[in-house]
Design a protein around this motif. Sequence first.
Motif, mmCIF file in Angstrom:
data_model
loop_
_atom_site.group_PDB
_atom_site.id
_atom_site.type_symbol
_atom_site.label_atom_id
_atom_site.label_comp_id
_atom_site.label_asym_id
_atom_site.label_seq_id
_atom_site.Cartn_x
_atom_site.Cartn_y
_atom_site.Cartn_z
ATOM 1 N N GLU A 36 0.819 -1.219 0.000
ATOM 2 C CA GLU A 36 0.000 0.000 0.000
ATOM 3 C C GLU A 36 0.844 1.257 0.000
ATOM 4 O O GLU A 36 0.339 2.346 -0.221
ATOM 5 N N ARG A 37 2.128 1.140 0.197
ATOM 6 C CA ARG A 37 2.979 2.325 0.167
ATOM 7 C C ARG A 37 3.333 2.749 -1.254
ATOM 8 O O ARG A 37 3.827 3.834 -1.476
ATOM 9 N N LEU A 38 3.082 1.890 -2.250
ATOM 10 C CA LEU A 38 3.406 2.198 -3.634
ATOM 11 C C LEU A 38 2.188 2.771 -4.343
ATOM 12 O O LEU A 38 1.121 2.180 -4.337
ATOM 13 N N ALA A 51 6.720 6.081 -3.621
ATOM 14 C CA ALA A 51 6.601 5.253 -2.429
ATOM 15 C C ALA A 51 6.415 6.180 -1.236
ATOM 16 O O ALA A 51 7.149 7.155 -1.072
ATOM 17 N N LEU A 52 5.403 5.889 -0.451
ATOM 18 C CA LEU A 52 5.086 6.656 0.742
ATOM 19 C C LEU A 52 5.157 5.744 1.960
ATOM 20 O O LEU A 52 4.965 4.536 1.857
ATOM 21 N N LEU A 64 9.015 8.790 0.225
ATOM 22 C CA LEU A 64 10.290 8.080 0.177
ATOM 23 C C LEU A 64 11.036 8.242 -1.142
ATOM 24 O O LEU A 64 12.237 8.484 -1.154
ATOM 25 N N THR A 65 10.340 8.081 -2.259
ATOM 26 C CA THR A 65 11.036 8.148 -3.541
ATOM 27 C C THR A 65 10.058 8.455 -4.674
ATOM 28 O O THR A 65 8.853 8.309 -4.512
ATOM 29 N N LEU A 66 10.615 8.857 -5.801
ATOM 30 C CA LEU A 66 9.814 9.259 -6.955
ATOM 31 C C LEU A 66 10.525 8.826 -8.232
ATOM 32 O O LEU A 66 11.733 9.029 -8.374
ATOM 33 N N PHE A 67 9.776 8.234 -9.161
ATOM 34 C CA PHE A 67 10.291 7.841 -10.461
ATOM 35 C C PHE A 67 9.274 8.247 -11.521
ATOM 36 O O PHE A 67 8.082 8.251 -11.266
ATOM 37 N N ARG A 68 9.754 8.544 -12.717
ATOM 38 C CA ARG A 68 8.858 8.745 -13.856
ATOM 39 C C ARG A 68 8.578 7.393 -14.487
ATOM 40 O O ARG A 68 9.484 6.599 -14.682
#
Length: 82
Positions: A36-38, A51-52, A64-68
């Motif tokens: 559930e964090r994605l 991701a949270l 937490l992180t970020l992607f395109r």
Amino acid sequence: MAAHLIKHHEVGQQDHRRIQQLLDDGTVYQVPDRSERLIYITLDNVIYWAALKKTADDKKNYFLTLFRVKTDNPPSDAVKVR
């Protein structure tokens, strides 16, 4: 952040500056049966994967992180949650 920018150059500083706007104004999707964090966030025809992390008491969230994402749409099994 510097290490992330080197490894994932497709996500620039301008993307990181938009994190709050992504969270506030983006359309959010999740894929059932995955962590559930994605989440997937779409804003201005750009799709991001993020991701949270929530605290145990659900009072705070941490980014937490970020992607395109390199596709035009979230995964076909993703469900719009907001």
